[in-house]
Design a protein around this motif. Structure first.
Motif, PDB file in Angstrom:
ATOM      1  N   GLN A   4     -31.261  17.108 -15.842  1.00  0.00           N
ATOM      2  CA  GLN A   4     -30.882  16.036 -14.930  1.00  0.00           C
ATOM      3  C   GLN A   4     -29.623  15.307 -15.396  1.00  0.00           C
ATOM      4  N   LEU A   5     -29.046  15.749 -16.500  1.00  0.00           N
ATOM      5  CA  LEU A   5     -27.876  15.086 -17.059  1.00  0.00           C
ATOM      6  C   LEU A   5     -26.661  15.999 -16.986  1.00  0.00           C
ATOM      7  N   ASP A   6     -25.512  15.401 -17.166  1.00  0.00           N
ATOM      8  CA  ASP A   6     -24.263  16.139 -17.147  1.00  0.00           C
ATOM      9  C   ASP A   6     -23.949  16.633 -18.556  1.00  0.00           C
ATOM     10  N   PHE A   7     -23.674  17.936 -18.692  1.00  0.00           N
ATOM     11  CA  PHE A   7     -23.425  18.503 -20.013  1.00  0.00           C
ATOM     12  C   PHE A   7     -22.230  17.843 -20.688  1.00  0.00           C
ATOM     13  N   CYS A   8     -21.201  17.536 -19.912  1.00  0.00           N
ATOM     14  CA  CYS A   8     -20.013  16.908 -20.491  1.00  0.00           C
ATOM     15  C   CYS A   8     -20.353  15.540 -21.064  1.00  0.00           C
ATOM     16  N   ASN A   9     -21.220  14.792 -20.371  1.00  0.00           N
ATOM     17  CA  ASN A   9     -21.600  13.474 -20.873  1.00  0.00           C
ATOM     18  C   ASN A   9     -22.463  13.579 -22.127  1.00  0.00           C
ATOM     19  N   ILE A  10     -23.296  14.616 -22.206  1.00  0.00           N
ATOM     20  CA  ILE A  10     -24.082  14.830 -23.424  1.00  0.00           C
ATOM     21  C   ILE A  10     -23.144  15.085 -24.600  1.00  0.00           C
ATOM     22  N   GLN A  11     -22.115  15.903 -24.366  1.00  0.00           N
ATOM     23  CA  GLN A  11     -21.135  16.175 -25.417  1.00  0.00           C
ATOM     24  C   GLN A  11     -20.406  14.899 -25.827  1.00  0.00           C
ATOM     25  N   LYS A  12     -20.024  14.089 -24.848  1.00  0.00           N
ATOM     26  CA  LYS A  12     -19.320  12.843 -25.153  1.00  0.00           C
ATOM     27  C   LYS A  12     -20.191  11.905 -25.981  1.00  0.00           C
ATOM     28  N   MET A  13     -21.479  11.845 -25.668  1.00  0.00           N
ATOM     29  CA  MET A  13     -22.376  10.961 -26.410  1.00  0.00           C
ATOM     30  C   MET A  13     -22.561  11.432 -27.845  1.00  0.00           C
ATOM     31  N   ALA A  14     -22.705  12.747 -28.043  1.00  0.00           N
ATOM     32  CA  ALA A  14     -22.859  13.273 -29.402  1.00  0.00           C
ATOM     33  C   ALA A  14     -21.626  12.963 -30.242  1.00  0.00           C
ATOM     34  N   THR A  15     -20.450  13.118 -29.639  1.00  0.00           N
ATOM     35  CA  THR A  15     -19.208  12.823 -30.355  1.00  0.00           C
ATOM     36  C   THR A  15     -19.069  11.326 -30.604  1.00  0.00           C
ATOM     37  N   ALA A  16     -19.436  10.516 -29.613  1.00  0.00           N
ATOM     38  CA  ALA A  16     -19.338   9.065 -29.762  1.00  0.00           C
ATOM     39  C   ALA A  16     -20.237   8.551 -30.876  1.00  0.00           C
ATOM     40  N   ALA A  17     -21.382   9.219 -31.070  1.00  0.00           N
ATOM     41  CA  ALA A  17     -22.306   8.790 -32.120  1.00  0.00           C
ATOM     42  C   ALA A  17     -21.843   9.218 -33.506  1.00  0.00           C
ATOM     43  N   GLN A  32     -23.500  25.707 -26.490  1.00  0.00           N
ATOM     44  CA  GLN A  32     -24.685  26.550 -26.368  1.00  0.00           C
ATOM     45  C   GLN A  32     -25.874  25.658 -26.059  1.00  0.00           C
ATOM     46  N   ILE A  33     -26.694  26.079 -25.100  1.00  0.00           N
ATOM     47  CA  ILE A  33     -27.781  25.218 -24.643  1.00  0.00           C
ATOM     48  C   ILE A  33     -28.789  24.934 -25.756  1.00  0.00           C
ATOM     49  N   ASN A  35     -28.159  24.156 -28.674  1.00  0.00           N
ATOM     50  CA  ASN A  35     -27.665  23.067 -29.515  1.00  0.00           C
ATOM     51  C   ASN A  35     -28.165  21.705 -29.053  1.00  0.00           C
ATOM     52  N   LEU A  36     -28.710  21.642 -27.835  1.00  0.00           N
ATOM     53  CA  LEU A  36     -29.249  20.372 -27.359  1.00  0.00           C
ATOM     54  C   LEU A  36     -30.408  19.900 -28.226  1.00  0.00           C
ATOM     55  N   ILE A  37     -31.165  20.830 -28.780  1.00  0.00           N
ATOM     56  CA  ILE A  37     -32.292  20.448 -29.630  1.00  0.00           C
ATOM     57  C   ILE A  37     -31.973  20.655 -31.103  1.00  0.00           C
ATOM     58  N   GLY A  38     -30.737  21.086 -31.413  1.00  0.00           N
ATOM     59  CA  GLY A  38     -30.314  21.141 -32.799  1.00  0.00           C
ATOM     60  C   GLY A  38     -30.348  22.514 -33.411  1.00  0.00           C
ATOM     61  N   SER A  39     -29.281  23.286 -33.241  1.00  0.00           N
ATOM     62  CA  SER A  39     -29.226  24.611 -33.866  1.00  0.00           C
ATOM     63  C   SER A  39     -27.994  24.770 -34.750  1.00  0.00           C
ATOM     64  N   GLU A  40     -27.078  23.802 -34.729  1.00  0.00           N
ATOM     65  CA  GLU A  40     -25.939  23.838 -35.638  1.00  0.00           C
ATOM     66  C   GLU A  40     -26.294  23.126 -36.941  1.00  0.00           C
ATOM     67  N   GLN A  41     -25.578  23.481 -38.004  1.00  0.00           N
ATOM     68  CA  GLN A  41     -25.801  22.822 -39.280  1.00  0.00           C
ATOM     69  C   GLN A  41     -25.099  21.467 -39.286  1.00  0.00           C
ATOM     70  N   VAL A  42     -25.812  20.456 -39.753  1.00  0.00           N
ATOM     71  CA  VAL A  42     -25.261  19.104 -39.819  1.00  0.00           C
ATOM     72  C   VAL A  42     -25.566  18.508 -41.186  1.00  0.00           C
ATOM     73  N   ALA A  43     -24.710  17.583 -41.618  1.00  0.00           N
ATOM     74  CA  ALA A  43     -24.913  16.902 -42.896  1.00  0.00           C
ATOM     75  C   ALA A  43     -25.771  15.663 -42.680  1.00  0.00           C
ATOM     76  N   PRO A  44     -26.700  15.373 -43.585  1.00  0.00           N
ATOM     77  CA  PRO A  44     -27.535  14.175 -43.431  1.00  0.00           C
ATOM     78  C   PRO A  44     -26.725  12.889 -43.259  1.00  0.00           C
ATOM     79  N   ILE A  45     -25.575  12.781 -43.936  1.00  0.00           N
ATOM     80  CA  ILE A  45     -24.781  11.556 -43.832  1.00  0.00           C
ATOM     81  C   ILE A  45     -24.257  11.362 -42.415  1.00  0.00           C
ATOM     82  N   ASP A  46     -23.952  12.464 -41.715  1.00  0.00           N
ATOM     83  CA  ASP A  46     -23.445  12.346 -40.348  1.00  0.00           C
ATOM     84  C   ASP A  46     -24.558  11.981 -39.367  1.00  0.00           C
ATOM     85  N   VAL A  47     -25.757  12.505 -39.597  1.00  0.00           N
ATOM     86  CA  VAL A  47     -26.878  12.138 -38.728  1.00  0.00           C
ATOM     87  C   VAL A  47     -27.236  10.666 -38.948  1.00  0.00           C
TER      88      VAL A  47
END
Length: 278
Positions: A4-17, A32-33, A35-47
């Protein structure tokens, strides 16, 4: 849901955070869909930075590990700035903290031993085979990301299932267990240094029920098969139908003029000479 959301806005929110790929240090991608639930590697400090953005009401600050710099002679140096800037509205940030506070108090985080849950919010996470487990959360004073898992891969030897750790047997390890206990221990220990403020309530409009999807109206997936509501016909009451009145005079008709038929000439075939009479 994400549909129900816009993919571009989801991307903008992730970057804004402030979310980043832990290997490339580039903004986290939702191309990649999964990645919405977390499939890329991320650093704890960034989360933790992302959750601090929500906790601050939408102001993101770069994490700085230094509080002061002094050399051997006692001379002080300026600490790099955190480059704080507003990246989302306070209302959006409040909506996120509201949802994640419920998760901490009524969802998978209910068993996490945090002393003060009234002012905090958090989210747990567990990957396939329980290899990676997370609890990330914050209040207005601090933000912490806790991880328990394997950095060496997803092989069978790293599956956190049917395992005994420090004498405790676990059929499987989820994010609210070891990662959750670690997160709570840090938050509890630092509570005296960072007094939290009450959570900000989101606008009432964010808490209202979402309108149902209707094909052709607000359905984001064309052809999904969601039936449109029936169209109500106007109420005609007891009005009687009446046949149209017959015309008072029949329209005059006129016979078409007769004309002698014209005898068609034989077509001329290319390649044959046309003969003249006489």
């Amino acid at each position: 849901t994400a549909t129900q959301l816009d993919f571009c806005n989801i991307q903008k929110m992730a970057t804004a955070a402030g979310l980043k790929n832990g290997q490339t240090n580039k903004p986290y991608s939702v191309a990649q869909i999964s990645n919405l639930i977390g499939s890329e590697q991320v650093a704890p400090i960034d989360v933790a930075t992302a959750y601090a953005t929500f906790a601050s009401g939408g102001v993101r600050c770069e994490p700085i590990a230094l509080t002061s710099i002094t050399d051997s002679t006692g001379k002080s140096y300026q600490v790099p700035g955190a480059n704080c800037q507003r990246t989302m509205t306070q209302e959006v940030a409040a909506g996120v903290t509201y949802a994640l506070h419920y998760m901490l108090t009524n969802g998978s985080g209910y068993a996490i031993p945090l002393n003060d849950k009234d002012t905090a919010f958090a989210k747990t996470g567990t990957t396939d085979w329980n290899v990676e487990t997370w609890t990330v959360g914050a209040n207005s004073g601090m933000s912490t990301a806790s991880w328990f898992g394997s950095y060496q891969g997803n092989g069978d030897q790293w599956h956190n299932q049917d395992i005994t750790i420090n004498g405790v047997y676990y059929p499987s390890i989820d994010g609210n267990q070891l990662a959750g206990s670690q997160w709570a221990a840090v938050m509890n220990a630092a509570a005296g240094s960072y007094a939290p403020a009450p959570l900000t309530a989101p606008p009432a409009a964010m808490l209202s029920q979402t309108a149902p999807l209707v094909a052709g109206s607000n359905d984001p997936m064309a052809g999904s098969g969601v039936p449109a509501p029936p169209v109500q016909q106007p109420n005609t009451g007891d009005a009687q139908t009446q046949a149209p009145a017959a015309p008072t005079q029949a329209p005059a008709t006129q016979a078409p003029a007769t004309q002698a038929p014209v005898t068609p000439k034989a077509p001329v075939t290319k390649g044959e000479p046309v003969k003249k009479k006489g």
